[in-house]
Design an enzyme around this catalytic site. Structure first.
Site, PDB file in Angstrom:
ATOM      1  N   ARG A  95      47.516  48.363  47.247  1.00  0.00           N
ATOM      2  CA  ARG A  95      46.259  49.008  46.851  1.00  0.00           C
ATOM      3  C   ARG A  95      45.359  48.007  46.114  1.00  0.00           C
ATOM      4  O   ARG A  95      44.143  48.003  46.316  1.00  0.00           O
ATOM      5  CB  ARG A  95      46.546  50.251  46.004  1.00  0.00           C
ATOM      6  CG  ARG A  95      45.345  51.190  45.849  1.00  0.00           C
ATOM      7  CD  ARG A  95      44.522  50.887  44.604  1.00  0.00           C
ATOM      8  NE  ARG A  95      45.382  50.826  43.456  1.00  0.00           N
ATOM      9  CZ  ARG A  95      45.280  49.918  42.497  1.00  0.00           C
ATOM     10  NH1 ARG A  95      44.328  49.016  42.506  1.00  0.00           N
ATOM     11  NH2 ARG A  95      46.145  49.903  41.490  1.00  0.00           N
ATOM     12  N   SER A  96      45.966  47.136  45.311  1.00  0.00           N
ATOM     13  CA  SER A  96      45.167  46.127  44.598  1.00  0.00           C
ATOM     14  C   SER A  96      44.431  45.225  45.579  1.00  0.00           C
ATOM     15  O   SER A  96      43.270  44.853  45.347  1.00  0.00           O
ATOM     16  CB  SER A  96      46.050  45.245  43.713  1.00  0.00           C
ATOM     17  OG  SER A  96      46.701  46.010  42.730  1.00  0.00           O
ATOM     18  N   GLY A 135      36.459  36.894  39.768  1.00  0.00           N
ATOM     19  CA  GLY A 135      36.936  36.158  38.599  1.00  0.00           C
ATOM     20  C   GLY A 135      36.156  36.487  37.346  1.00  0.00           C
ATOM     21  O   GLY A 135      35.049  35.976  37.141  1.00  0.00           O
ATOM     22  N   LEU A 136      36.753  37.325  36.516  1.00  0.00           N
ATOM     23  CA  LEU A 136      36.141  37.662  35.225  1.00  0.00           C
ATOM     24  C   LEU A 136      37.041  37.190  34.078  1.00  0.00           C
ATOM     25  O   LEU A 136      36.606  36.454  33.192  1.00  0.00           O
ATOM     26  CB  LEU A 136      35.923  39.186  35.141  1.00  0.00           C
ATOM     27  CG  LEU A 136      35.283  39.696  33.844  1.00  0.00           C
ATOM     28  CD1 LEU A 136      33.861  39.175  33.680  1.00  0.00           C
ATOM     29  CD2 LEU A 136      35.289  41.223  33.788  1.00  0.00           C
ATOM     30  N   THR A 137      38.321  37.589  34.119  1.00  0.00           N
ATOM     31  CA  THR A 137      39.266  37.289  33.036  1.00  0.00           C
ATOM     32  C   THR A 137      39.506  35.780  32.912  1.00  0.00           C
ATOM     33  O   THR A 137      39.529  35.059  33.914  1.00  0.00           O
ATOM     34  CB  THR A 137      40.614  37.992  33.327  1.00  0.00           C
ATOM     35  OG1 THR A 137      40.362  39.382  33.495  1.00  0.00           O
ATOM     36  CG2 THR A 137      41.607  37.788  32.203  1.00  0.00           C
ATOM     37  N   TRP A 167      44.615  35.182  36.076  1.00  0.00           N
ATOM     38  CA  TRP A 167      45.081  36.487  36.558  1.00  0.00           C
ATOM     39  C   TRP A 167      44.148  37.045  37.620  1.00  0.00           C
ATOM     40  O   TRP A 167      43.792  38.229  37.568  1.00  0.00           O
ATOM     41  CB  TRP A 167      45.210  37.503  35.403  1.00  0.00           C
ATOM     42  CG  TRP A 167      46.166  37.079  34.344  1.00  0.00           C
ATOM     43  CD1 TRP A 167      45.841  36.686  33.075  1.00  0.00           C
ATOM     44  CD2 TRP A 167      47.589  36.992  34.448  1.00  0.00           C
ATOM     45  NE1 TRP A 167      46.986  36.358  32.391  1.00  0.00           N
ATOM     46  CE2 TRP A 167      48.062  36.539  33.211  1.00  0.00           C
ATOM     47  CE3 TRP A 167      48.507  37.241  35.482  1.00  0.00           C
ATOM     48  CZ2 TRP A 167      49.420  36.338  32.970  1.00  0.00           C
ATOM     49  CZ3 TRP A 167      49.849  37.034  35.241  1.00  0.00           C
ATOM     50  CH2 TRP A 167      50.303  36.588  33.996  1.00  0.00           C
ATOM     51  N   ILE A 168      43.758  36.213  38.568  1.00  0.00           N
ATOM     52  CA  ILE A 168      42.785  36.670  39.555  1.00  0.00           C
ATOM     53  C   ILE A 168      43.495  37.064  40.854  1.00  0.00           C
ATOM     54  O   ILE A 168      44.074  36.212  41.549  1.00  0.00           O
ATOM     55  CB  ILE A 168      41.717  35.582  39.813  1.00  0.00           C
ATOM     56  CG1 ILE A 168      41.089  35.137  38.480  1.00  0.00           C
ATOM     57  CG2 ILE A 168      40.670  36.091  40.796  1.00  0.00           C
ATOM     58  CD1 ILE A 168      40.513  36.265  37.615  1.00  0.00           C
ATOM     59  N   GLU A 368      42.057  46.020  34.595  1.00  0.00           N
ATOM     60  CA  GLU A 368      40.872  46.888  34.729  1.00  0.00           C
ATOM     61  C   GLU A 368      40.660  47.726  33.471  1.00  0.00           C
ATOM     62  O   GLU A 368      40.319  48.901  33.547  1.00  0.00           O
ATOM     63  CB  GLU A 368      41.042  47.833  35.925  1.00  0.00           C
ATOM     64  CG  GLU A 368      41.410  47.105  37.188  1.00  0.00           C
ATOM     65  CD  GLU A 368      40.201  46.785  38.022  1.00  0.00           C
ATOM     66  OE1 GLU A 368      39.087  47.172  37.634  1.00  0.00           O
ATOM     67  OE2 GLU A 368      40.375  46.130  39.059  1.00  0.00           O
TER      68      GLU A 368
END
Ligand code: FAD
Length: 389
Positions: A95-96, A135-137, A167-168, A368
Site C-alpha cells: 500500500r505504501s 523527499g521531505l524527511t 527514510w524515503i 505521515e
C-alpha cells in the site's frame, strides 16, 4: 434475518457504490493472486520487484486513481480508500508503494507542478512506467519539517540543491524525486529526475518493519536543475502538507485491511487449533479477544467510510484525517497484537501474516505524522491552543 458476515460484520461495504465495489473486487483479486503468494518472501529477504510491480499496478489502474486527467482514472476518494484497504490487507509496504506514487509524488506534481511537469511525468507514472518518490524527511528533521536543511540556491537562472533526505519510500527505484528544500523564498518543491548528476539514493538496510518496501536516503550533492524544475507557485509547508493529507487518507483506510487480515487469521486459526480437547475458539477468553477485534475492525471501517465520504463531498478537513489516522492505526495495532497472542508460537512466524503486519504497523504509526503529532493537531483544533513547541 441474515446473520452478520464475519468478514464485514456491520455490512459497511453495502454502502459502496457499484463502481466502488467493482474496484474493490478487482484490487482484491489482484492482491490475492499476484501479491499474497509472494509477500512473505519479499518481506523475509527485504527485496521487492518494484519495476515489475509498478507496471502491474499501472495496469490495475491504482496509481493516482483519484486524480483527474493525464491517464489517471479519476475515481472517488472512497474507491481509492477501498483499493488501499485491499492492498494493505496483504502488506502495508505494498500500500505504501501505491500511496507514495499516487498521493505523494503524483499528487504533488498534479497539484503544484507546471503544465510541463504534469505532461512529462503523470501519464508515465499512472502507467507505472516511471516511479516517483517524495523527499521531505531529513536525518535531523522528522516531525518538524520546517527545520529542514536541504537548500536550493540560485546560480544564474539554475538551481543548485544540496542536502540529505532520509527514510524515503521508493527512493532507490525512483525515476523522479519530488524534493522539498529551503530557498530564500521559503520551502519550495523541485522535480528532480534521478539521473541528474549529484543525485544518489542508497537503500536503507536492516529494517525490521515494512521490509516489502524500498526505503532510501536521498543525497543531493550540488544537483543542478533548470529554473523550470521548481513548482511555480507554492511556498512554505502548505506544499508538502497538501500531499501528506491525501497519503494519510490512504493510510487510515489501508490499515483497516491489515487489521482485517489479522482478525481473520486469528479466527481461522482458533477454530482449528485444539488445546484441552477443544478448539481455542471455544474458550471464553478467546471469544472476548475475537469480539474486541470485530469491534475494532468494524469501527475503523466505518470511520474510513465517513472520512471518505467527507472527502467525496468536499467537506474534508485535515483534522478529520488526523482523527482517522490516529484512531485506525491504533486499532489495527491492537488487533494485530491480540491476534499474535491467539496464534501462540505460530504467531511469531512469517508462515502466518500476523507478526509481519504487526511489525509493519509500527512504521505506519510513525510515518505521515506520528500518533503524537496527530494528537496535538486534534488538541489544537478543539482548544485553539497549539502545543507543538
Ligand atoms: P521524530 O520527529 O524525531 O519523533 C520521535 C518521537 O518524538 C515521536 O514519538 C514523536 O511523536 C515525538 N515528538 C516529536 N516532536 C514532538 C512534540 N512536539 N511533542 C511530543 N512528541 C513529539 N518521509 C518522507 O518524507 N517520505 C517518505 O517516503 C517516507 N517514507 C518512510 C518510510 C518508512 C519505512 C519510515 C519508517 C519513515 C518514512 N518517512 C518518510 C519518514 C517519516 O515520515 C518520519 O519518520 C516521521 O515524520 C517521524 O519523524 P522522525 O522519525 O524523525 O521522528
Amino acid at each position: 434475518t441474515l446473520s452478520p458476515d464475519h468478514e464485514d460484520f456491520l455490512d459497511v461495504d453495502a454502502e459502496l457504490a457499484e463502481q466502488e465495489r467493482d474496484i474493490r473486487d478487482a484490487v482484491r483479486e489482484f492482491a490475492k493472486d499476484r501479491l499474497a503468494p509472494h509477500v512473505g518472501d519479499w518481506f523475509e529477504h527485504g527485496r521487492l520487484p518494484a519495476r515489475e510491480l509498478a507496471v502491474e499496478f499501472g495496469k490495475l489502474g491504482v496509481f493516482g486513481m483519484h486524480l483527474d486527467g493525464y491517464g489517471c482514472a479519476g475515481t472517488t476518494a472512497t474507491a481509492y480508500a477501498v483499493a488501499c484497504r485491499e492492498l494493505e490487507a496483504v502488506d502495508s509496504g505494498l500500500r505504501s508503494f501505491v500511496s507514495v506514487q499516487g498521493s505523494l509524488a503524483m499528487k504533488a506534481i498534479h497539484r503544484w507542478g507546471s503544465e510541463d511537469h504534469r505532461a512529462e511525468w503523470l501519464p508515465r507514472m499512472a502507467a507505472g512506467e516511471a516511479i516517483g518518490c517524495f523527499g521531505l524527511t531529513e536525518p535531523d528533521a522528522g516531525s518538524d519539517p520546517g527545520s529542514m536543511r536541504t537548500r536550493a540556491r540560485r546560480d544564474g537562472t539554475d538551481w543548485i540543491l544540496d542536502g540529505t533526505k532520509m527514510w524515503i519510500t521508493n527512493g532507490s527505484v525512483a525515476d523522479v524525486a519530488v524534493v522539498w528544500a529551503q530557498t530564500g523564498d521559503g520551502v519550495r518543491g523541485f522535480v528532480v529526475p534521478t539521473d541528474t548528476p549529484g543525485f544518489s539514493a542508497p537503500e536503507i538496510e536492516h529494517k525490521l518493519s515494512l521490509r516489502a518496501s524500498v526505503t532510501s536516503e536521498l543525497v543531493l550533492d550540488g544537483v543542478r536543475l533548470p529554473d523550470s524544475a521548481a513548482f511555480p507557485e507554492v511556498r512554505g509547508l502548505r506544499g508538502p502538507l497538501t500531499c501528506l493529507n491525501e497519503a494519510r487518507f490512504g493510510i487510515l483506510a489501508g490499515v483497516v485491511g491489515a487489521a482485517r487480515t489479522c482478525y481473520l487469521a486469528a479466527r481461522d486459526y482458533t477454530l482449528v487449533r485444539e488445546q484441552f480437547g477443544r478448539p481455542l475458539a471455544a474458550f471464553q477468553l478467546t471469544q472476548r479477544k475475537l469480539a474486541d477485534m470485530v469491534v475494532e475492525v468494524n469501527r475503523a471501517s466505518l470511520l474510513a467510510l465517513q472520512v471518505s465520504r467527507l472527502s467525496d463531498t468536499g467537506r474534508l478537513h485535515h483534522n478529520h484525517v488526523s482523527v482517522g489516522k490516529l484512531a485506525n492505526v491504533r486499532a489495527a495495532l491492537d488487533v494485530a497484537r491480540s491476534a499474535r497472542t491467539l496464534l501462540g508460537a505460530n504467531g511469531i512466524s512469517l508462515e502466518y501474516p500476523v507478526m509481519r503486519h504487526m511489525a509493519n504497523l509500527e512504521t505506519v504509526l510513525t510515518y505521515e505524522g506520528t500518533e503524537e503529532m496527530h494528537a496535538l493537531s486534534i488538541g489544537q483544533a478543539v482548544t485553539g491552543i497549539p502545543a507543538f513547541r
